[in-house]
Enzyme design. Sequence first.
Site, PDB file in Angstrom:
ATOM      1  N   PRO A  98       0.852  -1.156  -0.138  1.00  0.00           N
ATOM      2  CG  PRO A  98      -0.632  -1.673   1.592  1.00  0.00           C
ATOM      3  CD  PRO A  98       0.468  -2.258   1.116  1.00  0.00           C
ATOM      4  N   GLY A 100       1.857   5.093   1.035  1.00  0.00           N
ATOM      5  CA  GLY A 100       1.369   5.797   2.031  1.00  0.00           C
ATOM      6  C   GLY A 100       0.899   4.994   3.266  1.00  0.00           C
ATOM      7  CB  SER A 105       4.997   1.972  -0.963  1.00  0.00           C
ATOM      8  OG  SER A 105       4.813   2.126  -2.120  1.00  0.00           O
ATOM      9  CB  ALA A 107      12.649   2.320   0.030  1.00  0.00           C
ATOM     10  CB  ALA A 108       9.550  -1.766  -1.694  1.00  0.00           C
ATOM     11  CG  ASP A 149      11.662   3.587   4.964  1.00  0.00           C
ATOM     12  OD1 ASP A 149      11.501   3.564   6.101  1.00  0.00           O
ATOM     13  OD2 ASP A 149      10.355   4.124   4.335  1.00  0.00           O
TER      14      ASP A 149
HETATM   15  O1  PMV Z   1       6.218   6.238   6.257  1.00  0.00           O
HETATM   16  P1  PMV Z   1       7.486   5.332   6.208  1.00  0.00           P
HETATM   17  O2  PMV Z   1       7.367   3.864   6.092  1.00  0.00           O
HETATM   18  O3  PMV Z   1       8.232   5.891   5.139  1.00  0.00           O
HETATM   19  O4  PMV Z   1       8.691   5.301   7.460  1.00  0.00           O
HETATM   20  C1  PMV Z   1       9.297   6.489   7.531  1.00  0.00           C
HETATM   21  C2  PMV Z   1       9.827   6.545   8.818  1.00  0.00           C
HETATM   22  C3  PMV Z   1      10.203   8.026   9.379  1.00  0.00           C
HETATM   23  O5  PMV Z   1      11.256   7.664  10.631  1.00  0.00           O
HETATM   24  C4  PMV Z   1       9.193   8.510   9.957  1.00  0.00           C
HETATM   25  C5  PMV Z   1      10.908   8.961   8.388  1.00  0.00           C
HETATM   26  C6  PMV Z   1      12.339   8.306   8.171  1.00  0.00           C
HETATM   27  O6  PMV Z   1      13.030   9.043   7.151  1.00  0.00           O
HETATM   28  O7  PMV Z   1      13.191   7.621   8.943  1.00  0.00           O
END
Ligand code: PMV
Length: 311
Positions: A98, A100, A105, A107-108, A149
């Site tokens: 999913p 957001g 997502s 980075a993958a 990520d």
């Molecule tokens: O929302 P996601 O899965 O991309 O996780 C981000 C993690 C944070 O710590 C909020 C941001 C970051 O760059 O580490």
Amino acid sequence: METYSAPAKIILFGEHAVVYGEPAIAAPFKALQAQVTAMPAPPGSGLSIISAASGLTLHVSLDDGTPDDALVYAAQLVLKALDKPPPDLTLALRSSIPIGGGFGSSAAVSTALMRALSAALGAPLSGEALNSLVYEAERLHHGTPSGVDNTVIVYEQPVYFVRGTPPETFRIGAPLTFLVADSGVSASTRETVSDVRQLYMRDQARYGAIIGEIGDVVRTARALIESGGAPRELGALMNANHDLLRALSVSSAHLDRLCAAARDSGAYGAKLSGGGRGGSLIALVEPDLAPSIAAALRSAGAAQTWLMQLT
Ligand code: PMV
């Protein structure tokens, strides 16, 4: 035709604080994957990317500065790093992650695409080179990503991550069972990261202390995971981490309700995972209680739940 993939990721502890130099613990979440298939294209047709989600075909050239589209940017980064012109190739992308959703997502998708393109160019990128290019692509989405990520997704291993230092792997003393839930609400990590930055700039003493407390929770959690310590204690740390994220303004009434539903139905602990305000959450559970806790999460409004074992 060859297909390359990359998994989603879950942050177990430390999101947001990791942007400020505190550690985070994260693991690959292999139930969800981004996949890119590389197909030869007729001579002269150049490089294009077809995304199953949008149905759009994007053309990649090297002359358009920094493009708005992250997929095109990811492809350009590979071409520039390998010093190659766009090949005659079609990259078809599909992903079950999913967007957001706090699952990494972007980075993958970048990782799978860069793997496919570099392999098609006859120069598959090493882990280190790939990790730094995916980080570069993440900057377009996130502004100031910590790098957690891309690191978990590229290396596909649980990591203890501190910004700017080489990722450490760690021992998992006893298997842990988590329920992962999609809150069903899509949220922008760029926005929550920037909101936390504003709070921090306004009152560094107060918000710096909260960020430091999250760091303490993460260090204690690592020691507990390594020693195979009591899940009840680890669950309490997850609850504490969630409360600290609430204090940073990145939870939501819906996420709080979902975490409460998991705890009330027997989870050891629960917290939001990733950027917050929506996205995903995780709960630490006893394996035999997982079905009833998953049902409680769904009746509280979770869009989907999955089981994740850390072994
Ligand atoms: O929302 P996601 O899965 O991309 O996780 C981000 C993690 C944070 O710590 C909020 C941001 C970051 O760059 O580490």
